[in-house]
Design a protein around this motif. Structure first.
Motif, mmCIF file in Angstrom:
data_model
loop_
_atom_site.group_PDB
_atom_site.id
_atom_site.type_symbol
_atom_site.label_atom_id
_atom_site.label_comp_id
_atom_site.label_asym_id
_atom_site.label_seq_id
_atom_site.Cartn_x
_atom_site.Cartn_y
_atom_site.Cartn_z
ATOM 1 N N GLU A 241 43.758 15.775 50.716
ATOM 2 C CA GLU A 241 44.501 15.614 51.962
ATOM 3 C C GLU A 241 45.153 16.930 52.388
ATOM 4 N N ARG A 242 45.054 17.936 51.527
ATOM 5 C CA ARG A 242 45.531 19.287 51.866
ATOM 6 C C ARG A 242 44.350 20.248 51.766
ATOM 7 N N PRO A 243 43.361 20.106 52.633
ATOM 8 C CA PRO A 243 42.116 20.881 52.496
ATOM 9 C C PRO A 243 42.305 22.391 52.604
ATOM 10 N N LEU A 244 43.162 22.844 53.504
ATOM 11 C CA LEU A 244 43.345 24.288 53.681
ATOM 12 C C LEU A 244 44.017 24.909 52.465
ATOM 13 N N LEU A 245 45.055 24.253 51.952
ATOM 14 C CA LEU A 245 45.758 24.777 50.793
ATOM 15 C C LEU A 245 44.872 24.714 49.549
ATOM 16 N N THR A 246 44.077 23.651 49.436
ATOM 17 C CA THR A 246 43.132 23.533 48.326
ATOM 18 C C THR A 246 42.081 24.625 48.379
ATOM 19 N N ALA A 247 41.540 24.873 49.584
ATOM 20 C CA ALA A 247 40.536 25.927 49.741
ATOM 21 C C ALA A 247 41.129 27.290 49.423
ATOM 22 N N TYR A 248 42.364 27.542 49.900
ATOM 23 C CA TYR A 248 43.014 28.825 49.614
ATOM 24 C C TYR A 248 43.209 29.015 48.126
ATOM 25 N N PHE A 249 43.683 27.943 47.455
ATOM 26 C CA PHE A 249 43.932 28.062 46.022
ATOM 27 C C PHE A 249 42.660 28.433 45.272
ATOM 28 N N TRP A 250 41.565 27.742 45.553
ATOM 29 C CA TRP A 250 40.347 27.990 44.792
ATOM 30 C C TRP A 250 39.708 29.328 45.133
ATOM 31 N N ILE A 251 39.826 29.771 46.362
ATOM 32 C CA ILE A 251 39.336 31.105 46.710
ATOM 33 C C ILE A 251 40.130 32.159 45.948
ATOM 34 N N PHE A 252 41.451 32.021 45.975
ATOM 35 C CA PHE A 252 42.312 32.961 45.252
ATOM 36 C C PHE A 252 42.016 32.934 43.765
ATOM 37 N N THR A 253 41.909 31.739 43.197
ATOM 38 C CA THR A 253 41.724 31.592 41.754
ATOM 39 C C THR A 253 40.374 32.146 41.294
ATOM 40 N N ILE A 254 39.318 31.870 42.039
ATOM 41 C CA ILE A 254 37.995 32.391 41.666
ATOM 42 C C ILE A 254 37.971 33.911 41.752
ATOM 43 N N LEU A 255 38.579 34.457 42.803
ATOM 44 C CA LEU A 255 38.643 35.921 42.924
ATOM 45 C C LEU A 255 39.482 36.516 41.790
ATOM 46 N N MET A 256 40.569 35.833 41.425
ATOM 47 C CA MET A 256 41.401 36.305 40.326
ATOM 48 C C MET A 256 40.643 36.243 39.009
ATOM 49 N N PHE A 257 39.864 35.185 38.826
ATOM 50 C CA PHE A 257 39.073 35.031 37.617
ATOM 51 C C PHE A 257 38.027 36.136 37.518
ATOM 52 N N LEU A 258 37.365 36.430 38.622
ATOM 53 C CA LEU A 258 36.353 37.484 38.630
ATOM 54 C C LEU A 258 36.984 38.855 38.388
ATOM 55 N N PHE A 259 38.150 39.082 38.996
ATOM 56 C CA PHE A 259 38.857 40.344 38.776
ATOM 57 C C PHE A 259 39.271 40.476 37.313
ATOM 58 N N GLY A 260 39.788 39.387 36.750
ATOM 59 C CA GLY A 260 40.228 39.424 35.363
ATOM 60 C C GLY A 260 39.086 39.683 34.397
ATOM 61 N N THR A 261 37.984 38.957 34.549
ATOM 62 C CA THR A 261 36.846 39.139 33.639
ATOM 63 C C THR A 261 36.205 40.516 33.817
ATOM 64 N N ARG A 262 36.193 41.012 35.043
ATOM 65 C CA ARG A 262 35.634 42.344 35.287
ATOM 66 C C ARG A 262 36.498 43.430 34.639
ATOM 67 N N THR A 263 37.823 43.282 34.772
ATOM 68 C CA THR A 263 38.748 44.225 34.147
ATOM 69 C C THR A 263 38.607 44.190 32.634
ATOM 70 N N PHE A 264 38.512 42.980 32.087
ATOM 71 C CA PHE A 264 38.355 42.811 30.643
ATOM 72 C C PHE A 264 37.072 43.487 30.161
ATOM 73 N N LYS A 265 35.988 43.249 30.857
ATOM 74 C CA LYS A 265 34.696 43.802 30.464
ATOM 75 C C LYS A 265 34.691 45.328 30.568
ATOM 76 N N LYS A 266 35.357 45.853 31.582
ATOM 77 C CA LYS A 266 35.366 47.302 31.807
ATOM 78 C C LYS A 266 36.185 48.030 30.738
ATOM 79 N N LEU A 267 37.258 47.399 30.260
ATOM 80 C CA LEU A 267 38.156 48.068 29.323
ATOM 81 C C LEU A 267 37.864 47.764 27.851
ATOM 82 N N LYS A 268 37.057 46.753 27.579
ATOM 83 C CA LYS A 268 36.915 46.297 26.192
ATOM 84 C C LYS A 268 36.267 47.322 25.268
ATOM 85 N N THR A 269 35.519 48.265 25.801
ATOM 86 C CA THR A 269 34.902 49.287 24.941
ATOM 87 C C THR A 269 35.947 50.182 24.306
ATOM 88 N N HIS A 270 37.173 50.190 24.863
ATOM 89 C CA HIS A 270 38.244 51.052 24.336
ATOM 90 C C HIS A 270 39.233 50.280 23.469
#
Length: 275
Positions: A241-270
């Motif tokens: 019943e809150r479609p806009l807020l739900t869509a915003y949350f999942w867009i933000f969360t997926i982008l945050m997840f991708l940023f986090g895993t990318r940062t982790f992968k980039k730095l893990k060699t050190h």
């Protein structure tokens, strides 16, 4: 491309589910090994915190809170339970590599599962408190129903969000140890900014003149989760019943997840060199 990376990360987690589950259970038990009360300590501090806030706002300073159609203890507990999970999970996830540094140095070990282990360990405590929350609600005549099942959905939301953040913070803290006190300060401020202790309606007069204030609060992804708990238990509202807020949350969360895993992968060699 972005979706493929996200789904691939989910698949890797699923493939390692047995290892993650065993490590999470051991991590939870290890925290309190050697103490007389054992795992009971995991629940004492949050319970005491809830009682202190309840006493301050319900008994000592009732005028400091906004009046509500619900008893204040229900408003408080439905907001602070998911917040405790977020705080515990992010703190543990951020320090996952530091705490398990001996595993990080092993070439064959999949270190990407360590932040997941800490977040899952926090879920064990969260399940207990969610149960306590439901008991308190039932004591006030608000018994579980179909709406209440959304707690599982919002817990999953919190899990994905905090895991994505933890991937980034667990990697960064190895090189920037000041990150931990910064996160602690954010927690101290955040508990008031979600909001948890008070209601956004207290700013109603200001929001009429400045409607952007409400949007600023809603930009915080934890707003979606905490108010989701309240809507599942108090207001009886479905998340769709809150479609806009739900869509915003999942867009933000997926982008945050991708940023986090990318940062982790980039730095893990050190990691091994620094630790």
């Amino acid at each position: 491309m972005t979706d493929n990376k996200f789904l691939h990360s989910i698949k890797e987690v699923y493939d390692s589910r047995k290892l993650i589950g065993n490590l999470a259970k051991n991590d939870f038990k290890r925290k309190f090994a050697g103490s007389y009360l054992g795992t009971i300590w995991a629940f004492i501090q949050p319970v005491v915190t809830v009682l202190v806030y309840w006493f301050v706002f319900q008994v000592a300073m009732p005028a400091a809170r906004q009046s509500s159609e619900f008893p204040y203890v229900l408003w408080l507990v439905t907001g602070i339970v998911p917040w405790f999970f977020f705080q515990d999970a992010l703190t543990g996830g951020t320090n996952a590599l530091l705490e398990y540094n001996y595993l990080v140095k092993k070439v064959v070990f999949q270190i990407k599962v360590l932040p997941i282990v800490k977040v899952l360990s926090a879920i064990f405590v969260h399940v207990f408190f969610a149960g306590v929350m439901l008991v308190i609600l039932a004591g006030y005549g608000r018994f579980p129903d179909l709406y209440t099942l959304q707690i599982f959905y919002y817990t999953f939301c919190a899990f994905v969000l905090v895991l994505g953040i933890s991937y980034a913070t667990s990697a960064i803290v190895i090189f920037f140890r000041d990150l931990n006190p910064i996160i602690n300060i954010i927690f101290q401020v955040g508990v008031w900014m979600v909001p948890i202790m008070w209601q956004l309606s207290v700013l109603e007069d200001k929001m009429v003149k400045h409607p952007w204030i409400e949007y600023v609060f809603k930009l915080n992804p934890m707003y979606y989760i905490i108010y989701g708990y309240r809507e599942a238990t108090l207001f009886k509202v479905w998340f769709w019943e809150r479609p806009l807020l739900t869509a915003y949350f999942w867009i933000f969360t997926i982008l945050m997840f991708l940023f986090g895993t990318r940062t982790f992968k980039k730095l893990k060699t050190h990691f091994a060199d620094i630790l």
